[in-house]
Design a protein around this motif. Sequence first.
Motif, PDB file in Angstrom:
ATOM      1  N   GLU A  73       0.844  -1.312  -0.112  1.00  0.00           N
ATOM      2  CA  GLU A  73      -0.031  -0.055  -0.068  1.00  0.00           C
ATOM      3  C   GLU A  73       1.118   1.265   0.129  1.00  0.00           C
ATOM      4  OE1 GLU A  73      -3.969  -0.408   1.952  1.00  0.00           O
ATOM      5  OE2 GLU A  73      -2.933   0.975   3.257  1.00  0.00           O
ATOM      6  N   ASN A  74       0.782   2.100  -0.990  1.00  0.00           N
ATOM      7  CA  ASN A  74       1.491   3.334  -1.395  1.00  0.00           C
ATOM      8  C   ASN A  74       2.935   2.966  -0.885  1.00  0.00           C
ATOM      9  OD1 ASN A  74      -1.169   4.504   0.315  1.00  0.00           O
ATOM     10  ND2 ASN A  74      -0.584   4.879  -1.772  1.00  0.00           N
ATOM     11  N   GLY A  75       3.558   1.834  -1.528  1.00  0.00           N
ATOM     12  CA  GLY A  75       4.933   1.366  -1.353  1.00  0.00           C
ATOM     13  C   GLY A  75       5.526   0.589  -0.172  1.00  0.00           C
ATOM     14  N   LEU A  76       4.546   0.429   0.829  1.00  0.00           N
ATOM     15  CA  LEU A  76       5.008  -0.205   1.939  1.00  0.00           C
ATOM     16  C   LEU A  76       4.009  -1.623   2.021  1.00  0.00           C
ATOM     17  CD1 LEU A  76       4.524   2.720   4.682  1.00  0.00           C
ATOM     18  CD2 LEU A  76       6.666   1.923   3.449  1.00  0.00           C
ATOM     19  N   LEU A  77       5.041  -2.604   2.457  1.00  0.00           N
ATOM     20  CA  LEU A  77       4.372  -3.903   2.586  1.00  0.00           C
ATOM     21  C   LEU A  77       3.342  -3.844   3.837  1.00  0.00           C
ATOM     22  CD1 LEU A  77       5.059  -7.088   1.286  1.00  0.00           C
ATOM     23  CD2 LEU A  77       5.098  -7.256   3.840  1.00  0.00           C
ATOM     24  N   LYS A  78       2.134  -4.457   3.283  1.00  0.00           N
ATOM     25  CA  LYS A  78       1.150  -4.617   4.365  1.00  0.00           C
ATOM     26  C   LYS A  78       0.786  -5.860   4.822  1.00  0.00           C
ATOM     27  CE  LYS A  78      -0.908  -1.459   5.467  1.00  0.00           C
ATOM     28  NZ  LYS A  78      -0.737  -0.267   6.746  1.00  0.00           N
ATOM     29  N   ASN A  79       0.786  -6.841   3.948  1.00  0.00           N
ATOM     30  CA  ASN A  79       0.510  -8.274   4.203  1.00  0.00           C
ATOM     31  C   ASN A  79       1.489  -9.046   3.355  1.00  0.00           C
ATOM     32  OD1 ASN A  79      -1.975  -8.501   6.244  1.00  0.00           O
ATOM     33  ND2 ASN A  79      -2.751  -7.015   4.387  1.00  0.00           N
ATOM     34  N   LEU A  80       1.663 -10.139   3.835  1.00  0.00           N
ATOM     35  CA  LEU A  80       2.396 -11.409   3.185  1.00  0.00           C
ATOM     36  C   LEU A  80       1.135 -12.359   2.671  1.00  0.00           C
ATOM     37  CD1 LEU A  80       5.876 -11.399   4.541  1.00  0.00           C
ATOM     38  CD2 LEU A  80       5.364 -10.849   2.072  1.00  0.00           C
ATOM     39  N   MET A  81       1.374 -13.322   1.814  1.00  0.00           N
ATOM     40  CA  MET A  81       0.397 -14.148   1.833  1.00  0.00           C
ATOM     41  C   MET A  81       0.656 -15.427   2.622  1.00  0.00           C
ATOM     42  SD  MET A  81      -1.576 -12.896  -0.537  1.00  0.00           S
ATOM     43  CE  MET A  81      -2.720 -14.183  -0.898  1.00  0.00           C
ATOM     44  N   THR A  82      -0.336 -15.520   3.701  1.00  0.00           N
ATOM     45  CA  THR A  82      -0.149 -16.676   4.738  1.00  0.00           C
ATOM     46  C   THR A  82      -0.936 -17.623   4.677  1.00  0.00           C
ATOM     47  OG1 THR A  82       0.870 -14.677   6.049  1.00  0.00           O
ATOM     48  CG2 THR A  82       0.291 -16.650   7.217  1.00  0.00           C
ATOM     49  N   SER A  83      -0.561 -18.767   4.701  1.00  0.00           N
ATOM     50  CA  SER A  83      -1.558 -19.854   4.705  1.00  0.00           C
ATOM     51  C   SER A  83      -1.694 -20.502   6.253  1.00  0.00           C
ATOM     52  CB  SER A  83      -0.854 -21.148   3.944  1.00  0.00           C
ATOM     53  OG  SER A  83       0.202 -21.668   4.673  1.00  0.00           O
ATOM     54  N   SER A  84      -2.586 -21.540   6.281  1.00  0.00           N
ATOM     55  CA  SER A  84      -2.801 -21.764   7.631  1.00  0.00           C
ATOM     56  C   SER A  84      -1.586 -22.596   8.332  1.00  0.00           C
ATOM     57  CB  SER A  84      -4.260 -22.614   7.579  1.00  0.00           C
ATOM     58  OG  SER A  84      -3.911 -23.663   6.833  1.00  0.00           O
ATOM     59  N   LYS A  85      -0.979 -23.262   7.410  1.00  0.00           N
ATOM     60  CA  LYS A  85       0.317 -23.975   7.788  1.00  0.00           C
ATOM     61  C   LYS A  85       1.285 -23.248   8.320  1.00  0.00           C
ATOM     62  CE  LYS A  85       3.870 -27.197   6.286  1.00  0.00           C
ATOM     63  NZ  LYS A  85       5.058 -26.202   6.037  1.00  0.00           N
ATOM     64  N   THR A  86       1.788 -22.217   7.672  1.00  0.00           N
ATOM     65  CA  THR A  86       2.614 -21.152   7.865  1.00  0.00           C
ATOM     66  C   THR A  86       2.242 -20.529   9.129  1.00  0.00           C
ATOM     67  OG1 THR A  86       3.291 -20.710   5.823  1.00  0.00           O
ATOM     68  CG2 THR A  86       3.950 -19.171   7.170  1.00  0.00           C
ATOM     69  N   ALA A  87       0.863 -20.187   9.233  1.00  0.00           N
ATOM     70  CA  ALA A  87       0.342 -19.243  10.498  1.00  0.00           C
ATOM     71  C   ALA A  87       0.509 -20.458  11.746  1.00  0.00           C
ATOM     72  CB  ALA A  87      -1.168 -19.015  10.199  1.00  0.00           C
ATOM     73  N   SER A  88       0.218 -21.516  11.457  1.00  0.00           N
ATOM     74  CA  SER A  88       0.394 -22.451  12.580  1.00  0.00           C
ATOM     75  C   SER A  88       1.911 -22.702  13.065  1.00  0.00           C
ATOM     76  CB  SER A  88      -0.055 -23.991  12.404  1.00  0.00           C
ATOM     77  OG  SER A  88       0.322 -24.866  13.326  1.00  0.00           O
ATOM     78  N   GLU A  89       2.756 -22.616  12.176  1.00  0.00           N
ATOM     79  CA  GLU A  89       4.374 -22.713  12.577  1.00  0.00           C
ATOM     80  C   GLU A  89       4.810 -21.549  13.197  1.00  0.00           C
ATOM     81  OE1 GLU A  89       6.993 -23.739   9.227  1.00  0.00           O
ATOM     82  OE2 GLU A  89       8.785 -23.620  10.369  1.00  0.00           O
ATOM     83  N   PHE A  90       4.273 -20.251  12.708  1.00  0.00           N
ATOM     84  CA  PHE A  90       4.966 -19.016  13.358  1.00  0.00           C
ATOM     85  C   PHE A  90       4.093 -18.218  14.191  1.00  0.00           C
ATOM     86  CE2 PHE A  90       7.142 -20.076   9.374  1.00  0.00           C
ATOM     87  CZ  PHE A  90       8.569 -20.240   9.859  1.00  0.00           C
ATOM     88  N   ASN A  91       2.798 -18.900  14.539  1.00  0.00           N
ATOM     89  CA  ASN A  91       1.743 -18.245  15.414  1.00  0.00           C
ATOM     90  C   ASN A  91       1.453 -17.008  14.780  1.00  0.00           C
ATOM     91  OD1 ASN A  91       0.484 -18.285  17.713  1.00  0.00           O
ATOM     92  ND2 ASN A  91       1.867 -17.267  18.872  1.00  0.00           N
ATOM     93  N   LEU A  92       0.847 -17.085  13.746  1.00  0.00           N
ATOM     94  CA  LEU A  92       0.349 -15.982  12.888  1.00  0.00           C
ATOM     95  C   LEU A  92      -1.006 -16.057  12.410  1.00  0.00           C
ATOM     96  CD1 LEU A  92       3.506 -15.302  10.417  1.00  0.00           C
ATOM     97  CD2 LEU A  92       2.919 -14.001  12.472  1.00  0.00           C
ATOM     98  N   LYS A  93      -1.667 -15.157  11.674  1.00  0.00           N
ATOM     99  CA  LYS A  93      -3.035 -15.450  11.355  1.00  0.00           C
ATOM    100  C   LYS A  93      -3.049 -15.757   9.798  1.00  0.00           C
ATOM    101  CE  LYS A  93      -7.498 -13.385  12.022  1.00  0.00           C
ATOM    102  NZ  LYS A  93      -8.018 -12.421  10.876  1.00  0.00           N
ATOM    103  N   SER A  94      -3.864 -16.689   9.563  1.00  0.00           N
ATOM    104  CA  SER A  94      -3.624 -17.161   8.019  1.00  0.00           C
ATOM    105  C   SER A  94      -4.754 -16.141   7.493  1.00  0.00           C
ATOM    106  CB  SER A  94      -4.281 -18.356   7.862  1.00  0.00           C
ATOM    107  OG  SER A  94      -5.003 -18.593   6.689  1.00  0.00           O
ATOM    108  N   ASN A  95      -4.323 -15.577   6.193  1.00  0.00           N
ATOM    109  CA  ASN A  95      -5.266 -14.899   5.353  1.00  0.00           C
ATOM    110  C   ASN A  95      -5.907 -15.549   4.372  1.00  0.00           C
ATOM    111  OD1 ASN A  95      -2.929 -14.733   3.700  1.00  0.00           O
ATOM    112  ND2 ASN A  95      -2.406 -12.763   4.091  1.00  0.00           N
ATOM    113  N   GLY A  96      -5.788 -16.983   4.520  1.00  0.00           N
ATOM    114  CA  GLY A  96      -6.697 -17.721   3.416  1.00  0.00           C
ATOM    115  C   GLY A  96      -5.759 -18.012   2.104  1.00  0.00           C
ATOM    116  N   ALA A  97      -4.518 -17.888   2.160  1.00  0.00           N
ATOM    117  CA  ALA A  97      -3.652 -18.200   1.238  1.00  0.00           C
ATOM    118  C   ALA A  97      -3.452 -19.506   1.004  1.00  0.00           C
ATOM    119  CB  ALA A  97      -2.409 -17.532   1.433  1.00  0.00           C
TER     120      ALA A  97
END
Lengths: 450, 458
Positions: A304-328
Amino acid sequence: MSWKYKIQESFEKNSKILFANLKGDEEVSLSLDAEESDFVRFNKGQVRQTTSVEQAQVNLVIQTQNKIAKIAFPLTGQLDEDRKRCLLYLGKARQEMEMLPENPYPIILAESGVSQKDEKAETPNSHFIIDKVAQTVHTNDDFVGYMASGPLIKAIANSKGTSHWHSSDIYFVDYSLYSGKQGNAKAVTANVAGRNWDEESWQTSLGQSRTFLHQLQKPAKKIPRGEYKVYLAPAAVMELKNTASWGGFSQAAYKQGQCSLRLLADGQMQLSEKLTLIENFELGFQPRFNSLGEVSEAQIPIIENGLLKNLMTSSKTASEFNLKSNGADTRETPLTMEIKPGSLKRDHIFKELNTGLYLSNLHYVNWSDQKSARLTGMTRFACFWVENGDIISPIQDMRFDVSLYDIWGSGLIDLTDFQETSVNISTYNNREFGGSKLPGMLIRDFKFTL
Amino acid sequence: MTWIHSITEKTTYRTIRNEKLEESLCVVDQGVRVEVMENGFIGYAGTQDTSTSGIQRAEEKARSIALAGSHNPVFKFSAKVRPFAQGVYKTPIQKSFDAVSLKQLMDVLVDCSQAMNISDKIVQRSAGVIIVETQIHSKGPNGAETVQDFSIVALNIGATAQEGSEVQTRTLNGRSAGYQIGSELFSRHRLLPNCETVARQALELIEAENCPHDKRDLLVGPDQMYIQIHESIGHPLELDRILGDERNFAGWSFVREEDFGKLQYGSPLMNITFDPTRFGEIASYRFDESGQEAKKEHLIKNGILIRALGGLESQERSPVSGVANFRSSSWNRAPIDRMANINMETGMSTLDDMISSMEKGLIVHSNKSWSIDDYRDKFQFGCEYGQLVENGKITKIVKNSNYRGRTLDFWRNLAQVGDTLETYGTLYCGKGEPSQIIRVGHAAPYCLFKDIEVFGGG
């Protein structure tokens, strides 16, 4: 009953039978990728190959509290045969699950409701496009390319009750026109896509391609290596976007040290304020549910306007790194990207380019240095040398090697105020949903190396 | 006339990352491709419904679209493009995949991952295998019948080292470690030393200087030669490309039909063969999918271009000589001209001799970046691991080793060819409309090229 509805009936009925056979704490997700396709390939305006394909693959994921196994197998559309297969591969998946190590990153199967979408149309078949090309393509067009057409299906059902079905009758014709002999040929490329055959779009596309090809008839100019101001047409921007999406926006790649936009993600670098990238399901190219039944937000801002807002995050990656999946999905690549427009009007492109290169298409783009987000690739098809806002001549193909931090950073002068939509024309193994909506870009100091 | 190809394939992907399960997926595919020739044009129909009625329906479709295509064909083929064939092929293996249980295999991969755990700076350790078991059973008129069984393994072993903002990944052979082989490959004795080397070299890379930017001698290791051969020899020699079929997608070729028998492609040391008969190489087979029996053929001999990569259909369309390379990715795609095994024959130089002869040079190993234009002329490659050579000695390791050039200039600068062949292969060569991914093998020795532009990252 058509093949499409046989597959739908088989998937729906047999998934219920499979779920009824689960034991203990077993959970299962079944996703389906299917197509009934006509492919017709042309060379010199004549038919090279015709292929008809019916294929349906079920991807079975079974998991318990600490184990997981995945098996993919084909459906035939025959109810009894498919029931046997579902139960056979359920058994095989169980056997594998026993022998595999523990699943270190367990995920929770989605409970995302039920949906059904069936976009029906009269897509062109092989006979139609063979006749159409014979009738409308001129002998001297030297038309080469292919049509892919027919129903495309993506579906998911899981043992939590989630069920989504999306089928779409769609086609595309992806083609080029050539003139001149090998070694000194000129070419333009284009595609038309839709649901029902659109004669006006077809005729317009052919007409524009012929006009564009005519403009290429002067001898090609050899441009020395160096840095030039360039205009990248939306099709050229798509090539950069496609390679940037190859690990550039993946959360797993970032966490594992393989992300080419790591410095952007870390906030050490930023791109132009003019640049905004969105994973935009509202474009209508891609179902919002993924292969586990998770449903994405309608829009996911990536940059967004040159700044990274979100990376595509699958539920597996979210589980490994304690993040929230965005449905990737597991590949964590954007599937329906929009790049927001800028202010450069179509009529002002050549004037603002002034002296430099007009690049309609790029070819074979690949990362050349991950840390500095550097990409290399080639110019292809209709590319011109422009002086004082006038096309002077086509160019001999050139190799570029540029950093996204430069060309999408301080080098990005403007984006066009219009965008072009494109459907995904990838057909490796199977046709795919997806697409993009992209503007053109005016860029300074684009570096050519060969 | 009708031909039926029944193809079954089981592909398993097993990966351990940092000693834990990363991926386990088994993909079973089964389908039939029916081919029908009408008026010199062949229509193809693929189905996964392998019942009698399913195959009949596919045959009707294939006939219908063959008739449609025959009204405006690129070429009307004779029956000679589908010769009578009978016989079998089976990958020669020492040990079947069933001889190693899934648990045993995963334990080996865990040990591979652990073997790379030699420093806190090794932040990612990945050990994976892809196992492909394929059977192609083809039947044609008059009792023609071939059965070919393939056992294939591709190794994916890699370590990523990180120190501060510097991150470098080293893999085993740049992901080109693919072979026709059995489960004998999964021995700790064979794999673990390689894993340790991969991790050690990843650590060397994060300490290394950037590759310099200049012109110098370039000694290309066999696991980089494989893609140099693939992109700048294999693809431009595909006869269907030369005939223009691929111009909308993969591209055309700088090679013209009239170049065969005349073009000085490279130095006289350059000998390139098409060889699907080579033991253990990933794209070995006995018959291509037209039924033509495969044999070893020179494509380039003593630097002169003599033969194209064209199957029987392309050979009917062109006066150029070809080979048995008409292959599809599976039952759902029509066969086209593909590479199979394209190899660089050995020369007379030892590796030590070649290094000793370099006053100012760079040795490159393991591809990590590749790009070439649609005529297969202007290329650029990046390699994982570089070694600088000064006055005949290896002096230091360099990171981000890249080089670029133009195909004929590059091959004409071939100065020495090594005396020992190494074999590599990949599962992932893309081409065709609709698109297909197929396996290709490339065996090559170390090769020395003069005056090549090299450069680093940043």
